[in-house]
Design an enzyme around this catalytic site. Sequence first.
Site, PDB file in Angstrom:
ATOM      1  N   ASP A  52      54.063  92.886 117.224  1.00  0.00           N
ATOM      2  CA  ASP A  52      55.614  93.002 116.608  1.00  0.00           C
ATOM      3  C   ASP A  52      55.763  92.894 115.445  1.00  0.00           C
ATOM      4  O   ASP A  52      56.460  93.416 114.810  1.00  0.00           O
ATOM      5  CB  ASP A  52      56.088  91.611 117.437  1.00  0.00           C
ATOM      6  N   GLU A 124      53.617  97.104 121.558  1.00  0.00           N
ATOM      7  CA  GLU A 124      53.354  96.189 120.408  1.00  0.00           C
ATOM      8  C   GLU A 124      51.843  95.634 120.561  1.00  0.00           C
ATOM      9  O   GLU A 124      51.005  95.393 119.658  1.00  0.00           O
ATOM     10  CB  GLU A 124      54.137  94.844 120.516  1.00  0.00           C
TER      11      GLU A 124
END
Length: 237
Positions: A52, A124
């Site tokens: 992320d 991610e």
Amino acid sequence: MNNLINIKEVEAKLKFTFTQPQLLVTALTHPSYRNETVTITEDSERLEFLGDAVLCLIVTEHLFLLFPSMDEGTLSTARAALINAVSCCQYTDALGLGEYLLIGKGERIQNERGRTSAYANLFEAILGAVYLDGGLAPARQITVPLLPSKKDILPLMLGNPKNRLQQLTQKQLRTLPVYQSTPWISPQGAPGYHIRVIVNDEIWGEGFALSKKEAEKLAAQEALDANDYKDKNTVDL
């Protein structure tokens, strides 16, 4: 190493070869799969956390260089749209990685919300794994080609198309758009929504998507495009 994953196939899709392939296996391991498999001790959650941050950095840098005169508020609006769950799910689909996700039998991803969440987390996690194995450069090489073109980023900077359409109709026509919904079945057989946006009893735009919210956005964007609407805060392309 998990024998259910064809490491070479995934690496070919990523155009990146891992020196530590176990990182890739971990990235592909959904927490529900670890909970149901006694031999698995790691799942993707920590890599998601890292990925992320990596994604945020890459997208921030990309926008910063692409729009040198743009203010930080507008850049933030575009960045938020490029790193949200829907976009990350689309990146997973573009790479064709969803089929390699190891997920528990009890985990439901048949509905759109579950699929979006699982695939977004997968992207991610993979990005986090690539970063740990090869650094920022290969992570950037994977991510940047997935991002919209400079021209297509413009609507993201202008905000939600539903809000923009409402502003347009209120200002120019003194009325509000109305959204009509009917059931729709995707080419893959999944249930979804067909949305028509009506302004003064005329159809201005239509949208088709698995989620009602996304279909409304698509309909609003088509309405804006059809009426050649340009926000006052235009961006030099």
